[in-house]
Design a protein around this motif. Sequence first.
Motif, PDB file in Angstrom:
ATOM      1  N   GLY A   1       4.203  -5.004  -3.500  1.00 31.60           N
ATOM      2  CA  GLY A   1       4.281  -4.121  -2.336  1.00 31.60           C
ATOM      3  C   GLY A   1       3.667  -4.661  -1.062  1.00 31.60           C
ATOM      4  O   GLY A   1       3.555  -3.944  -0.069  1.00 31.60           O
ATOM      5  N   ALA A   2       3.270  -5.917  -1.065  1.00 33.74           N
ATOM      6  CA  ALA A   2       2.598  -6.491   0.112  1.00 33.74           C
ATOM      7  C   ALA A   2       3.455  -6.425   1.374  1.00 33.74           C
ATOM      8  O   ALA A   2       2.925  -6.265   2.475  1.00 33.74           O
ATOM      9  CB  ALA A   2       2.192  -7.933  -0.170  1.00 33.74           C
ATOM     10  N   THR A   3       4.778  -6.525   1.233  1.00 26.20           N
ATOM     11  CA  THR A   3       5.630  -6.513   2.426  1.00 26.20           C
ATOM     12  C   THR A   3       5.776  -5.116   3.016  1.00 26.20           C
ATOM     13  O   THR A   3       6.277  -4.970   4.129  1.00 26.20           O
ATOM     14  CB  THR A   3       7.027  -7.072   2.117  1.00 26.20           C
ATOM     15  OG1 THR A   3       7.667  -6.243   1.151  1.00 26.20           O
ATOM     16  CG2 THR A   3       6.953  -8.495   1.606  1.00 26.20           C
ATOM     17  N   TYR A   4       5.343  -4.089   2.292  1.00 22.11           N
ATOM     18  CA  TYR A   4       5.423  -2.717   2.800  1.00 22.11           C
ATOM     19  C   TYR A   4       4.151  -2.295   3.520  1.00 22.11           C
ATOM     20  O   TYR A   4       4.123  -1.270   4.195  1.00 22.11           O
ATOM     21  CB  TYR A   4       5.737  -1.736   1.667  1.00 22.11           C
ATOM     22  CG  TYR A   4       7.040  -2.046   0.977  1.00 22.11           C
ATOM     23  CD1 TYR A   4       8.238  -2.047   1.679  1.00 22.11           C
ATOM     24  CD2 TYR A   4       7.074  -2.360  -0.374  1.00 22.11           C
ATOM     25  CE1 TYR A   4       9.438  -2.354   1.054  1.00 22.11           C
ATOM     26  CE2 TYR A   4       8.267  -2.660  -1.004  1.00 22.11           C
ATOM     27  CZ  TYR A   4       9.438  -2.660  -0.288  1.00 22.11           C
ATOM     28  OH  TYR A   4      10.620  -2.958  -0.906  1.00 22.11           O
ATOM     29  N   LYS A   5       3.092  -3.064   3.398  1.00 20.94           N
ATOM     30  CA  LYS A   5       1.812  -2.720   4.019  1.00 20.94           C
ATOM     31  C   LYS A   5       1.929  -2.520   5.535  1.00 20.94           C
ATOM     32  O   LYS A   5       1.286  -1.623   6.086  1.00 20.94           O
ATOM     33  CB  LYS A   5       0.762  -3.772   3.682  1.00 20.94           C
ATOM     34  CG  LYS A   5      -0.612  -3.420   4.168  1.00 20.94           C
ATOM     35  CD  LYS A   5      -1.635  -4.446   3.753  1.00 20.94           C
ATOM     36  CE  LYS A   5      -3.010  -4.052   4.269  1.00 20.94           C
ATOM     37  NZ  LYS A   5      -4.012  -5.057   3.966  1.00 20.94           N
ATOM     38  N   PRO A   6       2.709  -3.321   6.268  1.00 25.62           N
ATOM     39  CA  PRO A   6       2.815  -3.104   7.719  1.00 25.62           C
ATOM     40  C   PRO A   6       3.332  -1.713   8.101  1.00 25.62           C
ATOM     41  O   PRO A   6       3.074  -1.245   9.211  1.00 25.62           O
ATOM     42  CB  PRO A   6       3.792  -4.191   8.177  1.00 25.62           C
ATOM     43  CG  PRO A   6       3.648  -5.267   7.164  1.00 25.62           C
ATOM     44  CD  PRO A   6       3.393  -4.552   5.862  1.00 25.62           C
TER      45      PRO A   6
END
Length: 146
Positions: free
Chosen positions: A5-10
């Motif tokens: 889920g790192a790409t959803y953090k923004p």
Amino acid sequence: AYWQGATYKPLLYKLVPRFLDPDKPVDTSGQSFGHRYGFIGLSDHETTVNMAETIELYANYGTLGIILGSLLFVIIYQAVHATFVHTEMGFGALVSSLVVLSGFFMIESGASMVFGGLIWTFVFVGLINLLMEFGEIRAVRHLPSA
């Protein structure tokens, strides 16, 4: 070795304007994606590679991510469609729905880019709607009596 889920953090920071939080994280998923999978050289910090939504779902959570994430996207798309497109909608709702729904067609970009941009589109459309309603209320109050 999924991204968890790192790409959803923004998405957590999209509502905060940069002038209020100059240190908010920059969305660099295009760089991370290109470097991680060797599409761009490690010394190249200018080129970005779009990570399409389905690829992003897989990169974050694997096959289950594609299945559940696609279901979540369908629910979001349907909710937006049901909000704007119905039997009592006016011309403003039609135009608003076209503006908002057209943003969903950018599936070649990651979800934080697509949905992050749509957050501000919703705010803008909502403000325009409020202004139109305020104008209609003022116009009705100033109608000459028959």
